[in-house]
Design a protein around this motif. Structure first.
Motif, PDB file in Angstrom:
ATOM      1  N   VAL A   1      -2.718  15.752   5.522  1.00 19.82           N
ATOM      2  CA  VAL A   1      -3.656  14.624   5.462  1.00 19.82           C
ATOM      3  C   VAL A   1      -5.055  15.061   5.893  1.00 19.82           C
TER       4      VAL A   1
ATOM      5  N   PHE B   1      -3.058  14.284   0.982  1.00 20.05           N
ATOM      6  CA  PHE B   1      -3.541  12.916   1.055  1.00 20.05           C
ATOM      7  C   PHE B   1      -4.890  12.894   1.761  1.00 20.05           C
TER       8      PHE B   1
ATOM      9  N   MET C   1      -0.453   5.339   4.819  1.00 18.14           N
ATOM     10  CA  MET C   1      -0.572   6.781   4.583  1.00 18.14           C
ATOM     11  C   MET C   1       0.252   7.576   5.586  1.00 18.14           C
ATOM     12  N   GLU C   2       0.271   7.128   6.819  1.00 19.93           N
ATOM     13  CA  GLU C   2       1.064   7.830   7.824  1.00 19.93           C
ATOM     14  C   GLU C   2       2.534   7.861   7.417  1.00 19.93           C
TER      15      GLU C   2
ATOM     16  N   ILE D   1      -7.795   9.995   3.498  1.00 19.19           N
ATOM     17  CA  ILE D   1      -8.091   8.613   3.854  1.00 19.19           C
ATOM     18  C   ILE D   1      -9.539   8.529   4.305  1.00 19.19           C
TER      19      ILE D   1
ATOM     20  N   LYS E   1       0.830  -1.203   0.000  1.00 21.09           N
ATOM     21  CA  LYS E   1       0.000   0.000   0.000  1.00 21.09           C
ATOM     22  C   LYS E   1       0.864   1.252   0.000  1.00 21.09           C
ATOM     23  N   GLU E   2       1.955   1.228   0.762  1.00 23.72           N
ATOM     24  CA  GLU E   2       2.891   2.366   0.763  1.00 23.72           C
ATOM     25  C   GLU E   2       3.409   2.619  -0.639  1.00 23.72           C
TER      26      GLU E   2
ATOM     27  N   ALA F   1       2.749  10.049   3.675  1.00 25.83           N
ATOM     28  CA  ALA F   1       2.409  11.474   3.665  1.00 25.83           C
ATOM     29  C   ALA F   1       3.570  12.340   4.129  1.00 25.83           C
TER      30      ALA F   1
ATOM     31  N   SER G   1      -8.594  13.395   6.967  1.00 24.97           N
ATOM     32  CA  SER G   1      -9.238  12.154   7.382  1.00 24.97           C
ATOM     33  C   SER G   1     -10.740  12.303   7.154  1.00 24.97           C
TER      34      SER G   1
ATOM     35  N   GLY H   1      -6.698   7.226  -0.136  1.00 27.52           N
ATOM     36  CA  GLY H   1      -6.817   5.814   0.194  1.00 27.52           C
ATOM     37  C   GLY H   1      -8.243   5.525   0.631  1.00 27.52           C
TER      38      GLY H   1
ATOM     39  N   TYR I   1      -5.659   1.635   4.752  1.00 30.33           N
ATOM     40  CA  TYR I   1      -4.558   2.465   4.263  1.00 30.33           C
ATOM     41  C   TYR I   1      -3.918   3.311   5.367  1.00 30.33           C
TER      42      TYR I   1
ATOM     43  N   LEU J   1       0.646   4.254  -2.852  1.00 36.87           N
ATOM     44  CA  LEU J   1       0.417   5.667  -2.553  1.00 36.87           C
ATOM     45  C   LEU J   1       1.603   6.525  -2.979  1.00 36.87           C
TER      46      LEU J   1
END
Length: 349
Positions: free
Chosen positions: A140, A128, A116-117, A130, A90-91, A120, A142, A107, A112, A94
């Motif tokens: 990011v 980004f 994502m952490e 999620i 997944k990393e 990003a 959320s 994501g 994710y 992205l």
């Protein structure tokens, strides 16, 4: 890095978004960890388990991407997950999208979160997003939803529609996110008619076992609940929910869809007469809203809450048969008012 804690509510509509545009993207094996392309492309989404074509969660996200592509005329990408993938996979996905210049990169699904952490922080000039999880970071957003509120309305509808006084809930995976769906549904049922019994079941304990991607598991679970007398079944099971709807239609009982308005999904047209309603979750609206904020040069960050008050969740009324059930519309409208004015507090677990 500064921690983002401010809760921002963004008003988006639970309007149907046409699944018209098509685009695809691929993953890359390049593991570079420096900034992305100088030229920003459009929005890119990385799908959750089940991928595009689930007629539910992932397709709702794609609808938002399609609307953004049509409105802004830029390039987009949507990338499928792979079976048995790791957080490292997944990393890589992205990071590849950010490196190509897509902005924002979203994501679709809580899975994710760890990826994502990590990613990003390496691409500070990319926004980004999620869905269904909170990841803290200056770049990011959320995108979280009050699923329990839409599920409460589904419970109200189920309690009004049942003739057997037994209704069912099928959850894809036994995790906190899906517990919100169950909790809201059961509360809505009981608040409407305490005599109605709710039969609840989860398909799997982990996503890796196929709880969100196995229509056969959903069908078997629904058949079991129908044998126990359930004549309305609400499913929060992603692609597996198609099996629930199929079983309900075969037995000529009601199914309640989730995330998208499943009554209007072309792939489910053969079952639509038995899809009473759907608990809506405007994932497409969230994807579009984040994309527009980036396009406008004011990218959203932090936790964005999509609830009933801002039309981020809701209940569909596409099936005209809803109007034939005595007291259903009135009960749902009353519940909506109670939730939005705070007189009804909906459980999340």
């Amino acid at each position: 890095m500064r921690r983002i804690s401010k809760l921002t509510r963004v008003a988006v509509g639970v309007a149907s978004l046409a699944l018209a545009a098509t685009a695809c993207g691929g993953t890359s094996s390049d593991n570079g960890d420096s900034g992305g392309s100088k030229e920003d492309l459009g929005v890119a989404i990385a799908y959750d388990i089940g991928g595009k074509g689930d007629q539910s969660f992932n397709d709702a996200a794609f609808a938002g991407l399609a609307k953004a592509k049509e409105e802004f005329g830029f390039k987009t990408a949507d990338v499928e997950p792979t079976e048995g993938e790791t957080d490292a996979d997944k990393e890589q996905r992205l990071a590849s999208l950010a490196r190509q210049g897509y902005n924002p990169v979203i994501g679709v699904g809580f899975a994710y979160g760890p990826a994502m952490e990590a990613v990003a922080a390496k691409y500070p000039d990319t926004t980004f997003g999620i869905v269904d999880s909170v990841v803290e970071g200056e770049n990011v957003a959320s995108l979280v939803f009050a699923e329990e509120q839409a599920s409460y309305l589904a419970g109200v509808a189920a309690a009004k529609a049942t003739k057997s006084n037994t209704v069912g809930f099928v959850g894809g995976v036994d995790i906190p996110l899906i517990h919100k769906f169950q909790a809201g549904f059961e509360q809505g049922v009981k608040d409407t008619n305490s005599k109605v019994k709710v039969v609840s079941q989860y398909l799997t304990q982990t996503a890796e076992e196929g709880g969100f991607s196995s229509p056969d598991k959903g069908k078997a679970a629904a058949e079991g609940q129908i044998e126990k007398g359930a004549d309305v079944i609400y499913q929060a099971a992603g692609l597996s929910g198609q099996g629930v709807i199929e079983a309900a239609a075969k037995a000529k009982v009601w199914a309640i869809g989730v995330d998208s308005d499943q009554y209007n999904q072309e792939a489910l047209a053969g079952y639509k007469d038995f899809i009473l309603t759907s608990a809506l979750k405007d994932v497409g609206g969230a994807v579009y809203t984040l994309t527009k904020s980036v396009e406008d040069g004011k990218p959203l960050t932090g936790t964005q809450v999509f609830d009933l008050k801002v039309n981020g969740v809701g209940l569909s009324d596409s099936n005209p048969k809803m109007a034939e059930i005595p007291g259903l519309k009135e009960a749902v409208d009353e519940a909506k008012k109670g939730i939005t004015d705070g007189t009804i507090k909906v459980n999340t677990e």
